[in-house]
Design an enzyme around this catalytic site. Structure first.
Site, PDB file in Angstrom:
ATOM      1  CE  LYS A  64      -3.554  -0.404  -0.426  1.00 38.91           C
ATOM      2  NZ  LYS A  64      -4.236  -0.700  -1.727  1.00 38.91           N
ATOM      3  N   GLY A  65       2.047   1.140  -0.604  1.00 35.10           N
ATOM      4  CA  GLY A  65       2.937   2.291  -0.674  1.00 35.10           C
ATOM      5  C   GLY A  65       2.996   2.938  -2.035  1.00 35.10           C
ATOM      6  CB  SER A 155      -3.839   2.726   2.576  1.00 31.45           C
ATOM      7  OG  SER A 155      -4.077   2.278   1.271  1.00 31.45           O
ATOM      8  CE1 TYR A 255       0.167  15.154 -13.004  1.00 30.49           C
ATOM      9  CE2 TYR A 255       0.043  14.915 -10.604  1.00 30.49           C
ATOM     10  CZ  TYR A 255       0.250  15.701 -11.735  1.00 30.49           C
ATOM     11  OH  TYR A 255       0.546  17.032 -11.586  1.00 30.49           O
ATOM     12  CE  LYS A 270      -3.579  -0.116  -7.162  1.00 27.62           C
ATOM     13  NZ  LYS A 270      -3.018  -0.932  -6.067  1.00 27.62           N
ATOM     14  N   GLY A 271      -6.827   5.076  -4.869  1.00 32.25           N
ATOM     15  CA  GLY A 271      -7.521   6.300  -4.519  1.00 32.25           C
ATOM     16  C   GLY A 271      -8.832   6.061  -3.796  1.00 32.25           C
ATOM     17  N   PRO A 273     -11.463   5.871  -0.919  1.00 32.52           N
ATOM     18  CG  PRO A 273     -13.492   6.994  -1.009  1.00 32.52           C
ATOM     19  CD  PRO A 273     -12.722   5.894  -1.673  1.00 32.52           C
ATOM     20  CG  HIS A 274      -7.512   6.175   3.724  1.00 32.00           C
ATOM     21  ND1 HIS A 274      -6.388   6.820   4.183  1.00 32.00           N
ATOM     22  CD2 HIS A 274      -7.096   5.432   2.665  1.00 32.00           C
ATOM     23  CE1 HIS A 274      -5.346   6.496   3.441  1.00 32.00           C
ATOM     24  NE2 HIS A 274      -5.754   5.656   2.510  1.00 32.00           N
TER      25      HIS A 274
END
Length: 307
Positions: A64-65, A155, A255, A270-271, A273-274
């Protein structure tokens, strides 16, 4: 009678001539087109040079990096080919027992001079992996992409929560998993994966620091190009990735990639919401991580703007 003998001799000479021509063609392989032969040989040579090779570069973490983003961005470079799926060769016993031939078979086809890149973020925190990677190739180059370990933990939990809910299975709130009797629970696995200094220490017992390149995952998301240029230099790649390879997608909030007129965005996970974490618990987590973060900064010779 004499004319009959002469005609027979002339016919015999003609047949011998034709036979000689046929024999010459057979000895030369029957090729009447040198250009075709040369083209075929060149094509065959290129085909033979293209093969599956063991990776010269491995993205070892962190989970998750931003490992997938880094892999896709590196794949923009013409001298890079990547393994599309996480292989989990060095950290899954069933895979490791299959041997290097199996591992090589998971790699993309490359030409001489191209870099093969594999990424499995589970490698970083697995104690058995560094020595196994060394046995495969002591000169392999290692990419480690890191982000704020507190945000990485949230995440990490969010992904597990999503997977559990998809299978209609319950899962505890993050506050309950992270906090035990008012204090941070050091046994929580997602927390252990955020203690970067502990895992890097094991890798540095095996590999010299010069074989690692640390990528700032938070910076990669904000502005990918500077981080990609640093990675190109570390990997001794000619500069081929440019700012024009990236554009900001306002809908997704990060991006996307642009190459040869085609765009590509990372998948919908990806992206995401937490999951919620109380402000009090998050502050406790940040305080808990201050010392581990400081140790990590000292190990890599740089600092990051983390909580």
């Amino acid at each position: 009678m004499l004319w009959t003998v002469i005609l027979a001799l002339l016919l015999l000479l003609l047949l011998q001539t034709q036979l000689s021509v046929c024999l010459r063609e057979l000895r030369s392989g029957g090729s009447s087109s040198p250009a075709y032969s040369s083209s075929s040989s060149s094509s065959s040579s290129t085909y033979n040079a293209t093969q599956q090779r063991l990776p010269g570069v491995i993205i070892i973490g962190v989970r998750k990096g931003g490992t997938r983003a880094l892999l896709e961005m590196l794949n923009l470079h013409p001298n890079v080919e990547v393994a599309k799926a996480e292989v989990h060769y060095f950290n899954v016993e069933e895979h490791y027992r299959r041997g290097l031939a199996w591992y090589r078979a998971q790699m993309p086809f490359t030409l001489p001079g191209q870099l093969t890149v594999e990424k499995t973020p589970g490698y970083f925190a697995a104690p058995q992996v560094p020595l196994r990677v060394w046995d495969m190739n002591p000169a392999v180059r290692l990419l480690l992409i890191v982000r704020d370990p507190a945000e990485r933990l949230v995440s990490d939990y969010t992904q597990v929560l999503h997977n559990r809910l998809t299978r209609h299975k319950p899962y505890q709130p993050l506050d309950e998993l992270l906090i035990h009797k008012g204090h941070i629970d050091p046994g929580y696995k997602a927390l252990q994966r955020s203690l970067y200094h502990q895992h890097l220490a094991r890798w540095l017992e095996v590999f010299p620091r010069e074989q690692f390149h640390v990528v700032d995952g938070d910076a990669l998301i904000r502005d990918p190009f500077p981080e990609l240029r640093k990675a190109e230099r570390f990997l001794d790649l000619p500069p081929r990735i440019s700012p024009s390879n990236f554009y900001y997608n306002t809908t997704k909030g990060f991006y996307c990639l642009l190459s040869a007129g085609h765009d590509k965005c990372l998948d919908e996970s990806k992206g995401r919401p937490h999951a919620p974490l109380s402000t009090q618990a998050f502050k406790k987590l940040c305080r808990y991580l201050r010392k581990p973060n400081k140790l990590f900064f000292e190990m890599v010779g740089r600092s990051f703007s983390w909580c």
